[in-house]
Design a protein around this motif. Structure first.
Motif, PDB file in Angstrom:
ATOM      1  N   VAL A  32      83.331 -24.125  32.557  1.00 27.40           N
ATOM      2  CA  VAL A  32      84.417 -23.344  32.939  1.00 27.40           C
ATOM      3  C   VAL A  32      85.372 -23.389  31.991  1.00 27.40           C
ATOM      4  CG1 VAL A  32      86.283 -23.210  34.702  1.00 27.40           C
ATOM      5  CG2 VAL A  32      83.359 -24.028  35.426  1.00 27.40           C
ATOM      6  N   ALA A  33      85.375 -21.997  32.112  1.00 22.17           N
ATOM      7  CA  ALA A  33      86.220 -21.503  30.249  1.00 22.17           C
ATOM      8  C   ALA A  33      87.849 -22.374  30.496  1.00 22.17           C
ATOM      9  CB  ALA A  33      86.618 -19.572  30.704  1.00 22.17           C
ATOM     10  N   CYS A  34      88.565 -22.521  29.098  1.00 24.93           N
ATOM     11  CA  CYS A  34      89.576 -22.939  28.822  1.00 24.93           C
ATOM     12  C   CYS A  34      90.550 -21.648  29.204  1.00 24.93           C
ATOM     13  CB  CYS A  34      90.089 -23.730  27.684  1.00 24.93           C
ATOM     14  SG  CYS A  34      89.498 -24.813  27.142  1.00 24.93           S
ATOM     15  N   GLU A  35      91.799 -22.019  29.256  1.00 20.81           N
ATOM     16  CA  GLU A  35      92.902 -20.442  29.314  1.00 20.81           C
ATOM     17  C   GLU A  35      92.990 -20.268  28.265  1.00 20.81           C
ATOM     18  OE1 GLU A  35      93.771 -19.011  31.804  1.00 20.81           O
ATOM     19  OE2 GLU A  35      92.464 -19.895  33.522  1.00 20.81           O
ATOM     20  N   MET A  36      91.451 -19.430  27.248  1.00 19.74           N
ATOM     21  CA  MET A  36      91.661 -18.769  26.322  1.00 19.74           C
ATOM     22  C   MET A  36      92.973 -18.225  25.585  1.00 19.74           C
ATOM     23  SD  MET A  36      89.536 -21.894  25.124  1.00 19.74           S
ATOM     24  CE  MET A  36      89.591 -20.686  23.427  1.00 19.74           C
ATOM     25  N   ASP A  37      93.495 -17.579  26.091  1.00 17.86           N
ATOM     26  CA  ASP A  37      94.054 -16.090  25.810  1.00 17.86           C
ATOM     27  C   ASP A  37      95.269 -17.465  25.450  1.00 17.86           C
ATOM     28  OD1 ASP A  37      92.921 -13.996  26.648  1.00 17.86           O
ATOM     29  OD2 ASP A  37      93.721 -13.726  28.268  1.00 17.86           O
ATOM     30  N   ALA A  38      96.106 -17.706  26.149  1.00 12.21           N
ATOM     31  CA  ALA A  38      97.020 -18.623  26.080  1.00 12.21           C
ATOM     32  C   ALA A  38      96.740 -19.641  24.703  1.00 12.21           C
ATOM     33  CB  ALA A  38      97.566 -19.806  27.044  1.00 12.21           C
ATOM     34  N   ILE A  39      95.630 -20.386  24.888  1.00 13.76           N
ATOM     35  CA  ILE A  39      95.651 -21.347  23.535  1.00 13.76           C
ATOM     36  C   ILE A  39      95.501 -20.745  22.386  1.00 13.76           C
ATOM     37  CG2 ILE A  39      93.874 -22.995  22.764  1.00 13.76           C
ATOM     38  CD1 ILE A  39      93.055 -23.138  25.452  1.00 13.76           C
ATOM     39  N   LEU A  40      94.793 -19.526  22.238  1.00 14.46           N
ATOM     40  CA  LEU A  40      95.265 -18.471  21.145  1.00 14.46           C
ATOM     41  C   LEU A  40      95.778 -17.953  20.826  1.00 14.46           C
ATOM     42  CD1 LEU A  40      91.123 -16.761  22.070  1.00 14.46           C
ATOM     43  CD2 LEU A  40      91.234 -18.287  19.844  1.00 14.46           C
ATOM     44  N   ALA A  41      96.706 -17.608  21.402  1.00 16.38           N
ATOM     45  CA  ALA A  41      97.438 -17.325  21.039  1.00 16.38           C
ATOM     46  C   ALA A  41      98.889 -18.784  20.586  1.00 16.38           C
ATOM     47  CB  ALA A  41      98.336 -16.434  22.288  1.00 16.38           C
ATOM     48  N   ILE A  42      98.530 -19.651  21.172  1.00 10.25           N
ATOM     49  CA  ILE A  42      99.754 -20.628  20.710  1.00 10.25           C
ATOM     50  C   ILE A  42      98.808 -21.135  19.160  1.00 10.25           C
ATOM     51  CG2 ILE A  42     100.120 -23.442  20.517  1.00 10.25           C
ATOM     52  CD1 ILE A  42     100.283 -22.572  23.872  1.00 10.25           C
ATOM     53  N   ALA A  43      97.150 -21.030  18.902  1.00  6.42           N
ATOM     54  CA  ALA A  43      96.861 -21.053  17.694  1.00  6.42           C
ATOM     55  C   ALA A  43      96.826 -19.963  16.426  1.00  6.42           C
ATOM     56  CB  ALA A  43      95.403 -21.161  17.503  1.00  6.42           C
ATOM     57  N   ALA A  44      97.195 -18.935  16.746  1.00  2.21           N
ATOM     58  CA  ALA A  44      97.570 -17.724  16.635  1.00  2.21           C
ATOM     59  C   ALA A  44      98.893 -17.568  15.702  1.00  2.21           C
ATOM     60  CB  ALA A  44      96.820 -16.425  16.971  1.00  2.21           C
ATOM     61  N   LYS A  45     100.003 -18.051  16.858  1.00  6.30           N
ATOM     62  CA  LYS A  45     101.405 -18.478  16.226  1.00  6.30           C
ATOM     63  C   LYS A  45     102.102 -19.101  14.961  1.00  6.30           C
ATOM     64  CE  LYS A  45     105.265 -19.650  18.661  1.00  6.30           C
ATOM     65  NZ  LYS A  45     106.019 -19.860  19.213  1.00  6.30           N
ATOM     66  N   HIS A  46     100.514 -20.919  15.248  1.00  8.71           N
ATOM     67  CA  HIS A  46     100.711 -21.337  14.139  1.00  8.71           C
ATOM     68  C   HIS A  46     100.274 -21.409  13.115  1.00  8.71           C
ATOM     69  CE1 HIS A  46     103.715 -23.050  16.532  1.00  8.71           C
ATOM     70  NE2 HIS A  46     103.506 -22.758  17.655  1.00  8.71           N
ATOM     71  N   GLY A  47      98.986 -20.547  12.776  1.00  7.78           N
ATOM     72  CA  GLY A  47      97.993 -20.402  12.029  1.00  7.78           C
ATOM     73  C   GLY A  47      96.817 -21.139  11.552  1.00  7.78           C
ATOM     74  N   VAL A  48      96.597 -22.027  13.140  1.00  5.50           N
ATOM     75  CA  VAL A  48      95.325 -22.936  13.399  1.00  5.50           C
ATOM     76  C   VAL A  48      94.484 -22.362  13.587  1.00  5.50           C
ATOM     77  CG1 VAL A  48      95.279 -25.491  14.634  1.00  5.50           C
ATOM     78  CG2 VAL A  48      97.639 -24.599  13.915  1.00  5.50           C
ATOM     79  N   PRO A  49      92.978 -23.136  12.796  1.00  4.94           N
ATOM     80  CA  PRO A  49      92.085 -21.949  13.945  1.00  4.94           C
ATOM     81  C   PRO A  49      91.275 -23.049  15.095  1.00  4.94           C
ATOM     82  CG  PRO A  49      91.765 -23.624  11.598  1.00  4.94           C
ATOM     83  CD  PRO A  49      93.682 -23.696  11.473  1.00  4.94           C
ATOM     84  N   VAL A  50      90.291 -22.755  15.613  1.00  6.68           N
ATOM     85  CA  VAL A  50      90.308 -23.218  17.083  1.00  6.68           C
ATOM     86  C   VAL A  50      88.446 -22.880  17.237  1.00  6.68           C
ATOM     87  CG1 VAL A  50      89.841 -22.037  19.529  1.00  6.68           C
ATOM     88  CG2 VAL A  50      92.111 -22.544  18.133  1.00  6.68           C
ATOM     89  N   VAL A  51      87.848 -24.144  17.120  1.00 12.95           N
ATOM     90  CA  VAL A  51      86.774 -24.436  17.526  1.00 12.95           C
ATOM     91  C   VAL A  51      86.596 -24.899  18.714  1.00 12.95           C
ATOM     92  CG1 VAL A  51      84.523 -25.714  16.931  1.00 12.95           C
ATOM     93  CG2 VAL A  51      86.438 -25.317  14.931  1.00 12.95           C
ATOM     94  N   GLU A  52      85.212 -23.902  19.101  1.00  5.78           N
ATOM     95  CA  GLU A  52      85.345 -24.195  20.679  1.00  5.78           C
ATOM     96  C   GLU A  52      84.422 -25.891  20.776  1.00  5.78           C
ATOM     97  OE1 GLU A  52      83.874 -19.883  21.593  1.00  5.78           O
ATOM     98  OE2 GLU A  52      84.690 -20.448  23.143  1.00  5.78           O
ATOM     99  N   ASP A  53      84.130 -26.556  21.207  1.00  4.79           N
ATOM    100  CA  ASP A  53      83.373 -27.552  21.722  1.00  4.79           C
ATOM    101  C   ASP A  53      82.485 -26.949  23.140  1.00  4.79           C
ATOM    102  OD1 ASP A  53      81.371 -29.144  23.071  1.00  4.79           O
ATOM    103  OD2 ASP A  53      82.665 -30.764  21.994  1.00  4.79           O
TER     104      ASP A  53
END
Ligand SMILES: *Cc1c(COP(=O)(O)O)cnc(C)c1O
Length: 381
Positions: free
Chosen positions: A138-159
């Motif tokens: 079941v998906a994580c709340e990816m819109d929020a996670i990706l927005a926070i990651a982009a704001k801080h320039g941190v890459p996201v790896v989905e396990d």
């Protein structure tokens, strides 16, 4: 220990989906048992064309695909990587192997996924990756996670070990981060015993991923005729899957819709037939938000207490049914607590890890077996 009785219902049992043995036989007769040959390429093409990822590479495991992602992101000693505390050890371990410090995030109490509302507070200048896990597919709340990651320039790896062929707001899981990792371990929906894949969505990682996977050599380019000799060009290891396993895997991947359909039927039957009993006994069933198409990876229940959970496991075992629990909070584990974890850091994880129970759930489970499990569960007072 006595062997289990012949008619026991295991938690998981691997099964053939049809053409596995025929394809394995082919790898041997055509002399292609090492990696990256006909069947590995078929797996790559199927994953790339179905999911629309830039590159898919089958690997020896999901753990190894995570290790590759850590190398690709240049993780070094002193870096921090944010992971949920409620996950398998490999999610942090692949990064810890590169010298990173895992920073454990608590999970949401509904989906048991990384709690995006607690994520931003954990980001520091040293944060080099965020690794969400789509728990139970079941998906994580990816819109929020990706927005926070982009704001801080941190890459996201989905396990994405649980989530292959699940979707978030209509988008395939595994296509949302810069990279994603899959598992084909025998406990997963689609398997070859031990195996995995790295999915690459940001093409800047594609060429180096091939090199790291091939012991740090440009062998893949050599075989495509792009260089006239192959040599040592980078760090790397032996992450290539044998084509014998890729043949087994392809036989399963090729019928992924059949597998997913059967798992959907099993999951929905548990959910429907246990609903009243759960309400009557204060037991919580899985929650799947409207915008998530789950991957039907597991069926779990949340019991009211540790004592009740252990009692239900024993009750089922007495009826030759094997139900299991998992994920002791990583921040409190023997190794994970070296990074400063203390009781109370991830209260939701600490609470639910005591109460979660997984029911038998596997592709070849029969309706009769499931009837037995449901009846046994309902007989628990
Ligand atoms: C199964 C699993 C892994 C590890 O997979 P392997 O293929 O056995 O290395 C990693 N993360 C999660 C969430 C898993 O469930």
């Amino acid at each position: 220990m006595n062997p289990p009785p012949a008619d026991f219902i295991p938690f998981n049992r691997s099964s053939l989906q049809g053409r596995e043995l025929e394809y394995i036989f082919q790898t041997i007769t055509i002399g292609q048992i090492a990696g990256d040959q006909t069947f590995s390429r078929k797996c790559h093409q199927l994953l790339e064309s179905t999911l629309g990822v830039k590159k898919a590479l089958v690997t020896t495991s999901c753990t190894h695909a995570l290790e590759m992602s850590a190398i690709l992101l240049g993780i070094e000693a002193g870096d921090e990587v944010i992971v949920p505390s409620f996950t398998f050890v490999s999610t942090p371990n692949a990064f810890v192997m590169r010298g990173a410090k895992p920073v454990f995030c608590d999970v949401r109490s509904d989906t048991l996924n990384l709690d995006e509302s607690k994520l931003e507070a954990l980001i520091t200048p040293r944060t080099k990756a965020i690794v969400p896990v789509h728990y139970a597919g079941v998906a994580c709340e990816m819109d929020a996670i990706l927005a926070i990651a982009a704001k801080h320039g941190v890459p996201v790896v989905e396990d994405n070990a649980h989530g292959l062929f699940g979707k978030y707001k209509g988008r395939w899981l595994g296509t949302l981060g810069c990279m994603a990792t899959q598992s084909f371990h025998e406990t997963k929906n689609i398997t070859c015993g031990e195996g995995g894949a790295l999915l690459i969505n940001d093409s800047k990682y594609a060429e180096r991923a091939e090199i790291i996977r091939e012991k740090g050599t440009n062998r893949a380019r050599f075989f495509r005729g792009q260089v006239d000799k192959y040599s040592w060009v980078d760090v790397g290891s032996s992450y290539v899957m044998s084509d014998v396993l890729a043949a087994f895997l392809y036989a399963q991947l090729d019928v992924w819709q059949v597998i997913q359909k059967r798992r959907q039927q099993l999951w929905e039957r548990y959910q429907a037939e246990l609903a009243d009993w759960c309400v009557a006994n204060g037991i919580r069933q899985p929650v799947v938000p409207e915008h998530c198409e789950q991957a039907w990876h597991m069926y779990y229940l949340l019991l009211p207490s540790l004592e009740k959970r252990q009692a239900l496991i024993a009750h089922l075992k007495a009826r030759n049914i094997y139900a299991v629990f998992h994920y002791l909070p990583l921040h409190l584990s023997e190794y994970g607590s070296r990074f400063g974890g203390r009781p109370g850091d991830c209260p939701v994880t600490e609470d639910l890890s005591d109460r979660l129970l997984r029911l038998p759930f596997f592709n070849s489970m029969t309706d009769a077996q499931q009837s037995e499990v449901i009846a046994a569960v309902k007989a628990f007072a």
